[in-house]
Design a protein around this motif. Structure first.
Motif, short mmCIF file in Angstrom:
data_model
loop_
_atom_site.label_atom_id
_atom_site.label_comp_id
_atom_site.label_asym_id
_atom_site.label_seq_id
_atom_site.Cartn_x
_atom_site.Cartn_y
_atom_site.Cartn_z
N ILE A 145 -1.47 -3.27 -22.12
CA ILE A 145 -1.46 -4.16 -22.95
C ILE A 145 -0.86 -5.44 -22.57
O ILE A 145 -1.53 -6.66 -23.01
N LYS A 146 0.27 -5.32 -21.98
CA LYS A 146 1.28 -6.50 -21.70
C LYS A 146 0.37 -7.43 -20.73
O LYS A 146 0.39 -8.58 -20.86
N GLU A 147 -0.45 -7.08 -19.83
CA GLU A 147 -1.44 -7.70 -18.70
C GLU A 147 -2.49 -8.27 -19.34
O GLU A 147 -2.84 -9.55 -19.33
N ALA A 148 -3.12 -7.27 -20.41
CA ALA A 148 -4.31 -7.98 -21.09
C ALA A 148 -4.20 -9.04 -22.00
O ALA A 148 -4.97 -9.98 -22.12
N LEU A 149 -2.82 -9.27 -22.75
CA LEU A 149 -2.64 -10.24 -23.65
C LEU A 149 -2.34 -11.51 -22.79
O LEU A 149 -2.44 -12.58 -23.70
N ALA A 150 -2.11 -11.62 -21.56
CA ALA A 150 -2.18 -12.75 -20.89
C ALA A 150 -3.41 -13.67 -20.95
O ALA A 150 -3.57 -14.80 -20.50
N GLN A 151 -4.50 -12.72 -21.11
CA GLN A 151 -5.76 -13.48 -21.09
C GLN A 151 -6.02 -14.34 -22.41
O GLN A 151 -7.26 -15.10 -22.51
N VAL A 152 -5.24 -14.13 -23.21
CA VAL A 152 -5.49 -14.82 -24.41
C VAL A 152 -5.19 -16.35 -24.46
O VAL A 152 -4.10 -16.63 -23.91
N SER A 153 -6.09 -17.03 -24.92
CA SER A 153 -5.94 -18.62 -24.65
C SER A 153 -6.22 -19.09 -26.21
O SER A 153 -7.53 -19.00 -27.00
N ALA A 154 -5.20 -19.73 -26.74
CA ALA A 154 -5.26 -20.15 -28.02
C ALA A 154 -4.45 -21.43 -28.28
O ALA A 154 -3.65 -21.64 -27.44
N ALA A 155 -4.58 -22.45 -29.04
CA ALA A 155 -4.24 -23.46 -29.41
C ALA A 155 -2.86 -23.20 -30.17
O ALA A 155 -2.86 -22.02 -30.90
#
Length: 181
Positions: free
Chosen positions: A54-64
């Motif tokens: 989960i910790k690694e996957a959340l690094a993929q989130v790109s948002a303003a």
């Protein structure tokens, strides 16, 4: 097992103001200022390997970054005996959009979206046998609550440990909001 959730950390001044507001209701257990946040997604108990995923996957989130303000108060459940007092946020659509993006990322690692409807809010107090009149007075007296706009420039992964005095949250990872919407 690690009890896990994703939230938006709030400015210290907002945390303090909301914690103090929670203290105005007799019989309420207000959330300590340093524990106040805006939950995006409660995940629940996960084992260590999934937690790291989960910790690694959340690094993929790109948002303003998100510009918000605190606006209004309410309680859960909306019918029946109130158990939680909350402050609302505006615009809710920005928070819901970030949540949807996070849910898409979590789905790719096997965590299905929550089924219940999401209502962006900040919990400020928990109630136990608080007289309904006190809750009604609180809601009436704070119905026009509104903060100045503030910017959220990161979301966070937290772990949570339950204790006799309530949950204690620990910041596990911070993810900048620096992408485009």
């Amino acid at each position: 097992m690690i009890r896990t959730f994703i939230a938006l950390p709030l400015e210290a001044s907002i945390q303090t103001r909301l914690s103090e507001l929670g203290q105005t209701v007799p019989g309420a257990r207000c959330v300590p200022a340093e524990q106040i946040h805006l939950t995006i997604r409660f995940i629940g108990e996960v084992e260590g390997t999934l937690f790291r995923t989960i910790k690694e996957a959340l690094a993929q989130v790109s948002a303003a970054p998100i510009c918000l303000s605190i606006r209004g108060v309410g309680h859960f459940p909306p019918r029946g005996n109130p158990r939680v007092l909350w402050a609302g946020v505006e615009p809710a659509a920005a928070v819901i959009g970030l949540r949807q993006h996070i849910n898409r990322v979590l789905t790719t690692i096997g965590i299905p979206p929550e089924e219940r409807k999401y209502h962006p809010h900040v919990t400020i107090a928990r109630l136990h046998d608080t007289p309904l009149r006190r809750v009604t007075d609180f809601l009436t007296g704070n119905s026009l609550l509104q903060s100045s706009a503030f910017t959220i420039d990161a979301f966070a992964l937290f772990s949570s440990t339950l204790s006799a005095k309530g949950a204690v949250h620990r910041l596990e990872a911070l993810y900048p909001l620096s992408g485009s919407a």
